[in-house]
Each structure stands twice: as structure tokens, then as C-alpha cells.
Design a protein around this motif. Structure first.
Motif, mmCIF file in Angstrom:
data_model
loop_
_atom_site.group_PDB
_atom_site.id
_atom_site.type_symbol
_atom_site.label_atom_id
_atom_site.label_comp_id
_atom_site.label_asym_id
_atom_site.label_seq_id
_atom_site.Cartn_x
_atom_site.Cartn_y
_atom_site.Cartn_z
ATOM 1 N N ASP A 14 0.929 -1.510 0.214
ATOM 2 C CA ASP A 14 0.041 0.053 0.032
ATOM 3 C C ASP A 14 0.762 1.219 0.002
ATOM 4 N N ARG A 15 1.968 1.181 0.807
ATOM 5 C CA ARG A 15 2.797 2.536 0.902
ATOM 6 C C ARG A 15 3.306 2.748 -0.651
ATOM 7 N N ASP A 18 0.732 3.877 -3.124
ATOM 8 C CA ASP A 18 0.205 5.434 -2.749
ATOM 9 C C ASP A 18 1.309 6.410 -2.923
ATOM 10 N N LYS A 21 0.502 8.135 -6.096
ATOM 11 C CA LYS A 21 -0.786 9.046 -6.109
ATOM 12 C C LYS A 21 -0.446 10.342 -6.059
ATOM 13 N N GLU A 26 -3.232 9.011 -10.410
ATOM 14 C CA GLU A 26 -2.366 7.976 -10.039
ATOM 15 C C GLU A 26 -1.630 7.513 -11.459
ATOM 16 N N ASP A 110 -9.922 1.353 -5.866
ATOM 17 C CA ASP A 110 -10.186 2.696 -5.160
ATOM 18 C C ASP A 110 -11.633 2.434 -4.342
#
Length: 223
Positions: A14-15, A18, A21, A26, A110
Motif C-alpha cells: 500500500d505504501r 500510494d 498517487k 495515479e 479505489d
């Protein structure tokens, strides 16, 4: 142990996702490793030797050998060892993901946060501006994009109406404000392409009047 592994792996994935983004869009090719994850991967490969395996087809496979073995001790110590091992495996899997053929094909929905892979990775430097959705949430993505498009069109109408609303006060008019503003906005050619002409009923709605008043207040403050 399995939950600890998933938590550690998801945290890193996830890091990484992200990091690509920015401002509602994105760009997968812009994803970067955080300093923490970069150091964690380096430590893993420093602490674990790699053995090369050859399969029947002659393909090479790299397998890390644990640098630290599982130790005994009481229940608490064993539990901590299992958590450490889960995190080590998560780092290994994350490292293999990044070293794969097309890591930027990996996406996260999302809407429901499910991970999925695109058939092809997006072009380098090309942003995805309307969100990414898994097959299950495709319709939600369509609805959200439609809503977003409507919101943008409404905001543009409010801005145009406020512009001509102020011009009405520049000199005395023989027609009422709403009728004059509607006519001038439609004549201006500034409405979004393909949108309907502005109508008096739209302008008389309380929520639209309130939005116009708020916009005018922002203009007055700026001046």
C-alpha cells in the motif's frame, strides 16, 4: 502468523502504491520505495544467503536461506519469533514483486481495496485520472466518474453565472437579473461542450443560489 504476514505485506504494498498517487490521479510508473522499505529489503538480503536451484528445464531459481534459525524458549518468545518470521517472509515477497517482470501492473481498487493486475502496465509517466476499479466495482467506478463529471459541470456553471451576476450591477438593466444572466451565459459560448443551455429554473434552485452567493463572497474577499 498468516495474518501477521498479510498485514506486513499489505503495509509495504500500500505504501508503494500510494507513492504514485498525487492530486487525485495515479501514475504507477512514478511509484517509489520509502526509505524504510528500501532499508528493510537491503537488510533482508544482507542477512539471508541465496542458493541457486536449477529445475529440469534448466531454469534458475533463487532461494534465500534464513540467516537466523527459529529458536526455542517460552510461548511468548516463540510467538515473537513467528511474528519476526512472518515479517521476513513479507519483505521477501515484496522484494520479489518489485523485481518481477511488470510490478506496475499491480493495482488496488479505489472502492473495495482489492488487489488486481491489469493486462498491460500503463505507459510510463501516463497518469490515471479517474480511479482504478476491480471487475466487481466497475459500475461503482462508472457512477463515481459520472458524479464527478456532473460536479465539474455544475461548478463551471456556478462560476459563469457569478461572472455575469456581477456584470448585471455595472449598469441599470430593464430586464430582471435572472433572465439577463441566463441569456448572457448561453450567448457567451463558455458552457462546457455538449452541456444543456442554462435555464431560469436551474438558477432559481436554492442550492444553486447559495453556491453562487458563496462564490461571490469569495470574489469579494479576494478583492
Amino acid at each position: 502468523m498468516y495474518k501477521a504476514f498479510l498485514k506486513a505485506l499489505r503495509l509495504r504494498v500500500d505504501r508503494w502504491i500510494d507513492s504514485g498517487k498525487s492530486e487525485g490521479s495515479e501514475t504507477p510508473s512514478d511509484r517509489t520505495l520509502s526509505p524504510v522499505d528500501r532499508e528493510r529489503i537491503r537488510q533482508f538480503w544482507d542477512n539471508n544467503r541465496v542458493r541457486v536451484w536449477v529445475d529440469e528445464a534448466g531454469l534458475l531459481e533463487l532461494r534465500p536461506e534464513a540467516g537466523r534459525q527459529f529458536s526455542g524458549g517460552d510461548v511468548t518468545a516463540r510467538f515473537r519469533e513467528l511474528i519476526r518470521l512472518a515479517e521476513e517472509i513479507a519483505v521477501f515477497c515484496f522484494s520479489m514483486l518489485l523485481d518481477g517482470d511488470a510490478p506496475h501492473r499491480l493495482m488496488r481498487c479505489d472502492s473495495c481495496s482489492t488487489y488486481f493486475a491489469r493486462e498491460n502496465a500503463p505507459r510510463k509517466g501516463q497518469p490515471i485520472k479517474r480511479g482504478m476499479y476491480c471487475q466487481k466495482c466497475t459500475q461503482k467506478g462508472v457512477n463515481r466518474r459520472v458524479t464527478s463529471s456532473r460536479d465539474r459541470e455544475r461548478a463551471r456553471r456556478i462560476e459563469l453565472v457569478a461572472e455575469f451576476w456581477l456584470k448585471y450591477d455595472e449598469k441599470k438593466r430593464r430586464v430582471d437579473r435572472i433572465g439577463w444572466v441566463v441569456e448572457e451565459v448561453n450567448k457567451s459560448g463558455k458552457l462546457p461542450q455538449g452541456s444543456e443551455r442554462l435555464k431560469p429554473d436551474w438558477l432559481r434552485r436554492k442550492k444553486n443560489i447559495k453556491a453562487i452567493e458563496d462564490w461571490l463572497e469569495e470574489i469579494r474577499r479576494a478583492n
